[in-house]
Enzyme design. Sequence first.
Site, PDB file in Angstrom:
ATOM      1  N   ASN A  77       0.849  -1.191   0.000  1.00 27.21           N
ATOM      2  CA  ASN A  77       0.000   0.000   0.000  1.00 27.21           C
ATOM      3  C   ASN A  77       0.883   1.239   0.000  1.00 27.21           C
ATOM      4  O   ASN A  77       2.003   1.216   0.522  1.00 27.21           O
ATOM      5  CB  ASN A  77      -0.895   0.024   1.241  1.00 27.21           C
ATOM      6  CG  ASN A  77      -1.831   1.220   1.256  1.00 27.21           C
ATOM      7  OD1 ASN A  77      -2.487   1.508   0.264  1.00 27.21           O
ATOM      8  ND2 ASN A  77      -1.900   1.922   2.375  1.00 27.21           N
ATOM      9  N   HIS A 137       0.728   5.280   1.201  1.00 20.57           N
ATOM     10  CA  HIS A 137      -0.048   6.185   2.056  1.00 20.57           C
ATOM     11  C   HIS A 137       0.567   7.579   2.004  1.00 20.57           C
ATOM     12  O   HIS A 137       1.787   7.719   2.122  1.00 20.57           O
ATOM     13  CB  HIS A 137      -0.063   5.672   3.498  1.00 20.57           C
ATOM     14  CG  HIS A 137      -0.865   6.516   4.422  1.00 20.57           C
ATOM     15  ND1 HIS A 137      -2.246   6.542   4.396  1.00 20.57           N
ATOM     16  CD2 HIS A 137      -0.498   7.409   5.377  1.00 20.57           C
ATOM     17  CE1 HIS A 137      -2.682   7.392   5.307  1.00 20.57           C
ATOM     18  NE2 HIS A 137      -1.646   7.933   5.912  1.00 20.57           N
TER      19      HIS A 137
END
Length: 218
Positions: free
Chosen positions: A109, A111
């Site tokens: 991921n 962020h």
Amino acid sequence: MQNKRIVILVSGNGSNAQAIIEACQSNDIRGEVCAIISNRPTAFALQRAKKADIDAITIDHKAYDSRESFDHALQNKIDAYCPDIIVLAGFMRILTPGLVKHYHGKMLNIHPSLLPLYPGLNTHQRAIDNGDIKHGASIHFVTCELDGGPIIAQTEVSISPDDTSESLAKKVAQREWDIYPLVIAWYCSGRLRLEDDSVIFDDEKLSRNGLLHNEVTF
């Protein structure tokens, strides 16, 4: 080495997905984007997928009566592509523990903050409101803790006195388009892995803040 199979999960515009697609097309990533999956039918990222002749799939979370049932459908669709890596690129869903554990060590991921600062939403405004002079983005392995998985790499930008949330978001996005394909390239070439909840890069354990893109030549 055979190209790795990549599935990207998105919810919106898909600019990071586009950067990954282009890096695969130029062979900077030893991988192939097999599918782009969105929980929102109107996500522009799906148009990017179609333009690149990549499977564009919608699994609308509103059609499911629980988070678990949605994640079950999502996992089944992902598994149909037998991916080597699953990439979250602006996927605005909190994933259930069962799905996260199913892809342990295979899901990344990005962020938009210098984690552990500002997990969750509205990161750019929160950094400005706090009077920070630096902001950025972090790439991490996904775990059950929201935005709390082991950090692989971070990239920094300076916050100017006249920055707004919108202008800061643009600065960070420019860096994201460089660093995310780079980290995925490491994974696909075997340089990066998760081992006992620690990030291993070139067979060395990284510090908890990962690599700083601005200061390291890769």
